[in-house]
Scaffold this motif. Structure first.
Motif, PDB file in Angstrom:
ATOM      1  N   PRO A  13      -2.738  -4.293 -18.486  1.00  6.82           N
ATOM      2  CA  PRO A  13      -3.002  -3.221 -18.103  1.00  6.82           C
ATOM      3  C   PRO A  13      -1.103  -2.759 -18.183  1.00  6.82           C
ATOM      4  O   PRO A  13      -0.505  -4.327 -17.998  1.00  6.82           O
ATOM      5  N   ARG A  14      -0.716  -1.365 -18.308  1.00  8.21           N
ATOM      6  CA  ARG A  14       0.696  -1.438 -18.522  1.00  8.21           C
ATOM      7  C   ARG A  14       1.042  -1.399 -17.136  1.00  8.21           C
ATOM      8  O   ARG A  14       0.447  -1.164 -15.803  1.00  8.21           O
ATOM      9  N   GLY A  15       2.295  -2.192 -17.060  1.00  7.77           N
ATOM     10  CA  GLY A  15       2.537  -2.063 -15.738  1.00  7.77           C
ATOM     11  C   GLY A  15       2.538  -3.393 -14.650  1.00  7.77           C
ATOM     12  O   GLY A  15       1.812  -4.278 -15.836  1.00  7.77           O
ATOM     13  N   ARG A  16       2.905  -3.463 -13.917  1.00 12.08           N
ATOM     14  CA  ARG A  16       2.031  -5.195 -12.728  1.00 12.08           C
ATOM     15  C   ARG A  16       0.230  -4.440 -12.483  1.00 12.08           C
ATOM     16  O   ARG A  16       0.708  -3.391 -11.708  1.00 12.08           O
ATOM     17  N   PRO A  17      -0.057  -5.576 -12.875  1.00 10.73           N
ATOM     18  CA  PRO A  17      -1.630  -5.883 -12.471  1.00 10.73           C
ATOM     19  C   PRO A  17      -1.398  -5.715 -10.837  1.00 10.73           C
ATOM     20  O   PRO A  17      -0.648  -6.371 -10.140  1.00 10.73           O
ATOM     21  N   GLY A  18      -2.153  -4.499 -10.416  1.00 16.75           N
ATOM     22  CA  GLY A  18      -1.934  -4.365  -9.038  1.00 16.75           C
ATOM     23  C   GLY A  18      -0.902  -3.677  -8.216  1.00 16.75           C
ATOM     24  O   GLY A  18      -1.196  -3.622  -7.235  1.00 16.75           O
ATOM     25  N   PHE A  19      -0.148  -3.231  -9.358  1.00 20.91           N
ATOM     26  CA  PHE A  19       0.367  -2.197  -8.272  1.00 20.91           C
ATOM     27  C   PHE A  19       0.205  -0.804  -8.137  1.00 20.91           C
ATOM     28  O   PHE A  19      -0.934  -0.262  -8.966  1.00 20.91           O
ATOM     29  N   ASP A  20      -0.117  -0.428  -7.342  1.00 19.34           N
ATOM     30  CA  ASP A  20      -0.788   0.886  -6.754  1.00 19.34           C
ATOM     31  C   ASP A  20       0.949   1.800  -6.305  1.00 19.34           C
ATOM     32  O   ASP A  20       1.203   1.507  -4.982  1.00 19.34           O
ATOM     33  N   ILE A  21       1.345   3.049  -6.675  1.00 14.41           N
ATOM     34  CA  ILE A  21       2.674   3.630  -6.274  1.00 14.41           C
ATOM     35  C   ILE A  21       2.054   4.305  -5.335  1.00 14.41           C
ATOM     36  O   ILE A  21       3.552   4.861  -4.080  1.00 14.41           O
ATOM     37  N   LEU A  22       1.037   4.549  -5.116  1.00 15.47           N
ATOM     38  CA  LEU A  22       0.450   5.535  -3.568  1.00 15.47           C
ATOM     39  C   LEU A  22       0.456   5.040  -2.350  1.00 15.47           C
ATOM     40  O   LEU A  22      -0.446   5.345  -1.239  1.00 15.47           O
ATOM     41  N   PHE A  23       0.478   3.066  -2.829  1.00  8.06           N
ATOM     42  CA  PHE A  23      -0.031   2.262  -1.110  1.00  8.06           C
ATOM     43  C   PHE A  23       0.761   2.957  -0.195  1.00  8.06           C
ATOM     44  O   PHE A  23       0.208   2.744   1.102  1.00  8.06           O
ATOM     45  N   PRO A  24       2.016   3.174   0.185  1.00 11.84           N
ATOM     46  CA  PRO A  24       3.196   3.525   1.115  1.00 11.84           C
ATOM     47  C   PRO A  24       1.858   4.751   1.670  1.00 11.84           C
ATOM     48  O   PRO A  24       1.722   5.022   3.260  1.00 11.84           O
ATOM     49  N   LEU A  25       1.387   5.854   0.889  1.00 11.08           N
ATOM     50  CA  LEU A  25       1.420   6.991   1.517  1.00 11.08           C
ATOM     51  C   LEU A  25      -0.142   6.909   2.317  1.00 11.08           C
ATOM     52  O   LEU A  25      -0.468   7.016   2.981  1.00 11.08           O
ATOM     53  N   ARG A  26      -0.960   5.619   0.973  1.00 11.46           N
ATOM     54  CA  ARG A  26      -2.284   5.601   1.665  1.00 11.46           C
ATOM     55  C   ARG A  26      -1.694   4.879   2.949  1.00 11.46           C
ATOM     56  O   ARG A  26      -3.371   5.322   3.816  1.00 11.46           O
ATOM     57  N   GLN A  27      -1.379   4.429   2.252  1.00  9.32           N
ATOM     58  CA  GLN A  27      -1.368   3.098   4.142  1.00  9.32           C
ATOM     59  C   GLN A  27      -0.477   4.246   5.489  1.00  9.32           C
ATOM     60  O   GLN A  27      -0.960   4.147   6.775  1.00  9.32           O
ATOM     61  N   TRP A  28       0.605   5.476   5.375  1.00  9.56           N
ATOM     62  CA  TRP A  28       0.924   6.297   6.269  1.00  9.56           C
ATOM     63  C   TRP A  28      -0.217   6.769   6.858  1.00  9.56           C
ATOM     64  O   TRP A  28      -0.590   7.137   7.864  1.00  9.56           O
ATOM     65  N   VAL A  29      -1.495   7.334   5.812  1.00  9.58           N
ATOM     66  CA  VAL A  29      -2.114   8.561   6.482  1.00  9.58           C
ATOM     67  C   VAL A  29      -3.198   7.684   6.800  1.00  9.58           C
ATOM     68  O   VAL A  29      -4.266   7.918   8.146  1.00  9.58           O
ATOM     69  N   ASP A  30      -4.036   6.102   6.213  1.00  8.40           N
ATOM     70  CA  ASP A  30      -4.618   5.311   7.047  1.00  8.40           C
ATOM     71  C   ASP A  30      -4.268   5.088   8.410  1.00  8.40           C
ATOM     72  O   ASP A  30      -4.970   4.489   9.711  1.00  8.40           O
ATOM     73  N   ASN A  31      -3.031   4.571   8.962  1.00  5.09           N
ATOM     74  CA  ASN A  31      -2.734   4.554  10.478  1.00  5.09           C
ATOM     75  C   ASN A  31      -2.381   5.599  10.728  1.00  5.09           C
ATOM     76  O   ASN A  31      -1.445   5.280  12.599  1.00  5.09           O
ATOM     77  N   LEU A  32      -2.383   7.002  10.666  1.00  4.32           N
ATOM     78  CA  LEU A  32      -1.898   7.853  11.486  1.00  4.32           C
ATOM     79  C   LEU A  32      -2.922   7.581  12.744  1.00  4.32           C
ATOM     80  O   LEU A  32      -4.082   7.889  12.281  1.00  4.32           O
ATOM     81  N   LYS A  33      -2.319   7.536  13.941  1.00  3.57           N
ATOM     82  CA  LYS A  33      -3.295   8.171  14.544  1.00  3.57           C
ATOM     83  C   LYS A  33      -3.901   9.623  15.413  1.00  3.57           C
ATOM     84  O   LYS A  33      -2.732   9.939  15.736  1.00  3.57           O
TER      85      LYS A  33
END
Length: 103
Positions: A13-33
């Motif tokens: 696949p194009r780009g780096r395998p396993g690269f998720d550009i939305l990972f920081p936003l996903r992590q922020w929403v998941d860690n929101l208390k």
């Protein structure tokens, strides 16, 4: 039935395998208390309990069903989880009746 096997490689696949550009936003929403009553109420009102896009449309006597499109949102599962955490906070920690937020 026999099993079909192949010995060629799949295209990379194009780009780096396993690269998720939305990972920081996903992590922020998941860690929101959720630890504030006003925030919990806002999240329960802001994040719908069911997809608002799903509906039946009648055109020229024919009815067409528009399926729920919310799962196309790349952060769908994170938002649903956040809404659930807000509901749990209101019900468990605040002792409120959350039935008005349920579909």
């Amino acid at each position: 039935m026999s099993t079909i096997t192949h010995d060629h490689d799949h295209p990379i696949p194009r780009g780096r395998p396993g690269f998720d550009i939305l990972f920081p936003l996903r992590q922020w929403v998941d860690n929101l208390k959720v630890s504030d009553r006003k925030l919990a109420h806002f999240l329960c009102k802001f994040i719908p309990c069911c997809c608002p896009f799903e509906r039946d449309v009648t055109l020229f006597g024919h009815t067409f069903h528009i399926p729920p499109l919310c799962k196309l949102n790349p952060l769908y599962y994170e938002f649903v989880s956040l809404r659930l955490r807000a509901l749990c906070y209101l019900a468990d920690d605040c002792g409120e009746d959350v039935s008005k937020y349920l579909c």
